[in-house]
Design an enzyme around this catalytic site. Structure first.
Site, short mmCIF file in Angstrom:
data_model
loop_
_atom_site.label_atom_id
_atom_site.label_comp_id
_atom_site.label_asym_id
_atom_site.label_seq_id
_atom_site.Cartn_x
_atom_site.Cartn_y
_atom_site.Cartn_z
N TYR A 33 10.78 1.34 18.72
CA TYR A 33 11.04 0.02 18.15
C TYR A 33 11.93 -0.80 19.07
CZ TYR A 33 15.81 1.40 16.75
OH TYR A 33 17.12 1.80 16.75
N LYS A 147 14.01 4.65 22.77
CA LYS A 147 14.38 4.00 21.51
C LYS A 147 13.37 4.37 20.44
CE LYS A 147 16.14 -0.46 19.92
NZ LYS A 147 17.37 0.04 19.32
N GLU A 179 28.19 6.98 22.33
CA GLU A 179 27.98 5.58 21.96
C GLU A 179 28.11 5.48 20.45
OE1 GLU A 179 23.87 4.39 22.75
OE2 GLU A 179 23.24 6.45 22.41
N LEU A 203 21.49 5.10 24.85
CA LEU A 203 20.48 4.06 24.99
C LEU A 203 21.00 2.99 25.95
CD1 LEU A 203 17.72 3.10 23.73
CD2 LEU A 203 19.11 1.49 22.43
N1 PMP Z 1 22.88 2.44 21.32
C1 PMP Z 1 22.15 2.73 20.22
C2 PMP Z 1 22.09 4.14 19.77
C3 PMP Z 1 21.49 1.71 19.51
O1 PMP Z 1 20.76 2.01 18.42
C4 PMP Z 1 21.63 0.38 19.96
C5 PMP Z 1 20.99 -0.74 19.19
N2 PMP Z 1 19.61 -0.74 19.33
C6 PMP Z 1 22.37 0.12 21.11
C7 PMP Z 1 22.99 1.18 21.76
C8 PMP Z 1 22.53 -1.28 21.65
O2 PMP Z 1 21.33 -1.71 22.26
P1 PMP Z 1 20.97 -3.27 22.30
O3 PMP Z 1 22.12 -3.96 22.93
O4 PMP Z 1 19.73 -3.34 23.12
O5 PMP Z 1 20.75 -3.68 20.88
#
Ligand code: PMP
Length: 282
Positions: A33, A147, A179, A203
Site C-alpha cells: 500500500y 510496505k 522506527e 521503511l
Molecule cells: N515507518 C513506518 C513503519 C510507516 O508505516 C510509515 C508510514 N507509512 C513511515 C515509516 C513513514 O513513511 P512516509 O513518510 O512515507 O509516510
C-alpha cells in the site's frame, strides 16, 4: 457524506466498494500500500510514493495493477470526486482473489483499491503541543523496507501506546530504536538531527526523504545512526515523520520530558520548511 471509492476499475459509493473473501490481501496480507498526503487539493511527494510502490511490488514479485499514468489519474480523480482539499489517499494492491493456497496463483489478477480520508494536516493541533511516545519491542518481520499490509505488530504497538496515553510507539530492537509503528524516528542533539540509516529494518519514509533534502538545503546536519531509548530521553528535541503527520514534534518519551516539554527550534523549523513545500507541491 458518503465517499466515492475506487475498486478494481470502478468509482463507487463507499458502501458498495467490496472485494472477494478470497482476496489474498485479506487471507495472507499478500499486498502492498501507499498513503499520499493531499494539501490544497494537490498530491504531496507523489513521485517518491510511486517509486516506493514500484520497489515494494518488485520485491514481492507482483505486477503493477495498471499503468503509472492510470494510477496517477485514479489518485487525481478520487481527489476530485470527493472534493478533497486536505487529507490522505490510501491505495492498496494485492495479489488478487484465488482459491486459498500459499503459493502464488498461476495467473494472478491483482486487486486495486483507493479511498480518501479528509484530515487536518497543516493545522494539526498535535504539532502545536507536541506528542508523547512510548517504547515497545519491535516484533515485526525482517523486511520492513517493503510496505506490506501486514500491520498487526504496528496495530498492537499503537494500541499499547494509546492505552498508556501516548500518540505513537517507538519500536526497539537490539537495544536501539528502529522506527515508530507508522512513522520514522528522530532525535536532535546539539543542533544535529540523528536518525537511523536505511536498511531492511525500517521503511524508507517519503517524508524522511523530503526532510533530508530540506535539511541539506538549509544547513541542518543529519547523522544517520541508530540511537538508544536512553539517548532519546536525554535529547534536546525529538520528532517523527510520516506522510499524514509531516514533521511532528515529540515532547515526552516513556514519561520523560524532552527538552523543555515544548516543541524545539529545530523541529519547528523543519516542519515549517515542509509545510511551505507541501503548499506549493503538485
Ligand atoms: N515507518 C513506518 C513503519 C510507516 O508505516 C510509515 C508510514 N507509512 C513511515 C515509516 C513513514 O513513511 P512516509 O513518510 O512515507 O509516510
Amino acid at each position: 457524506m458518503s465517499r466515492t471509492v475506487f475498486v478494481n476499475g470502478d468509482y463507487l459509493p463507499e458502501s458498495e466498494g467490496k472485494i472477494s473473501i478470497f482476496d489474498r490481501g485479506f487471507l495472507f496480507a499478500d499486498g502492498v500500500y501507499e498513503v499520499t498526503a493531499v494539501v490544497n487539493g494537490k498530491l504531496v511527494d507523489y513521485g517518491p510514493h510511486m517509486e516506493r510502490l514500484d520497489r515494494s511490488l518488485r520485491e514481492l514479485r507482483m505486477a503493477w495493477p495498471c499503468s503509472r499514468d492510470e494510477l496517477r489519474a485514479i489518485h487525481e480523480e478520487i481527489v476530485k470526486r470527493n472534493a478533497l482539499k486536505e487529507g490522505i489517499i490510501y491505495m492498496q494492491v494485492t495479489r488478487g482473489a484465488a482459491d486459498r493456497d500459499f503459493k502464488f496463483p498461476k495467473e494472478p489478477k491483482s486487486t486495486l483499491i483507493a479511498f480518501t480520508q479528509a484530515m487536518k494536516l497543516v493545522d494539526n493541533p498535535n504539532a502545536v503541543t507536541g506528542v508523547k511516545v512510548t517504547t515497545t519491542p519491535d516484533i515485526r518481520w525482517a523486511r520492513r523496507d517493503i510496505k506490506t499490509v501486514m500491520l498487526l505488530a504496528p496495530v498492537l504497538g499503537k494500541q499499547e501506546a494509546y492505552e498508556k496515553g501516548a500518540h505513537e510507539a517507538w519500536m526497539v530492537e537490539g537495544g536501539v530504536v528502529t522506527e515508530g509503528t507508522s512513522s520514522n524516528a528522530y532525535i536532535v542533539k546539539d543542533g544535529k538531527v540523528i536518525t537511523r540509516g536505511l536498511s531492511n529494518s525500517i521503511l524508507a519514509g517519503c517524508t524522511r526523504r523530503a526532510l533530508f533534502r530540506l535539511a541539506r538545503d538549509h544547513g541542518i546536519m543529519i547523522e544517520e545512526r541508530a540511537f538508544t531509548p536512553d539517548e532519546a530521553y536525554a535529547a534536546d528535541e525529538a520528532f517523527l515523520t510520516s506522510a499524514s503527520q509531516f514533521v511532528m514534534p515529540i515532547v515526552e518519551i516513556d514519561g520523560r520530558r524532552i527538552g523543555g516539554g515544548q516543541p524545539g527550534p529545530v523541529v519547528r523549523k523543519l516542519r515549517e520548511l515542509f509545510l511551505q513545500e507541501a503548499a506549493t507541491s503538485g
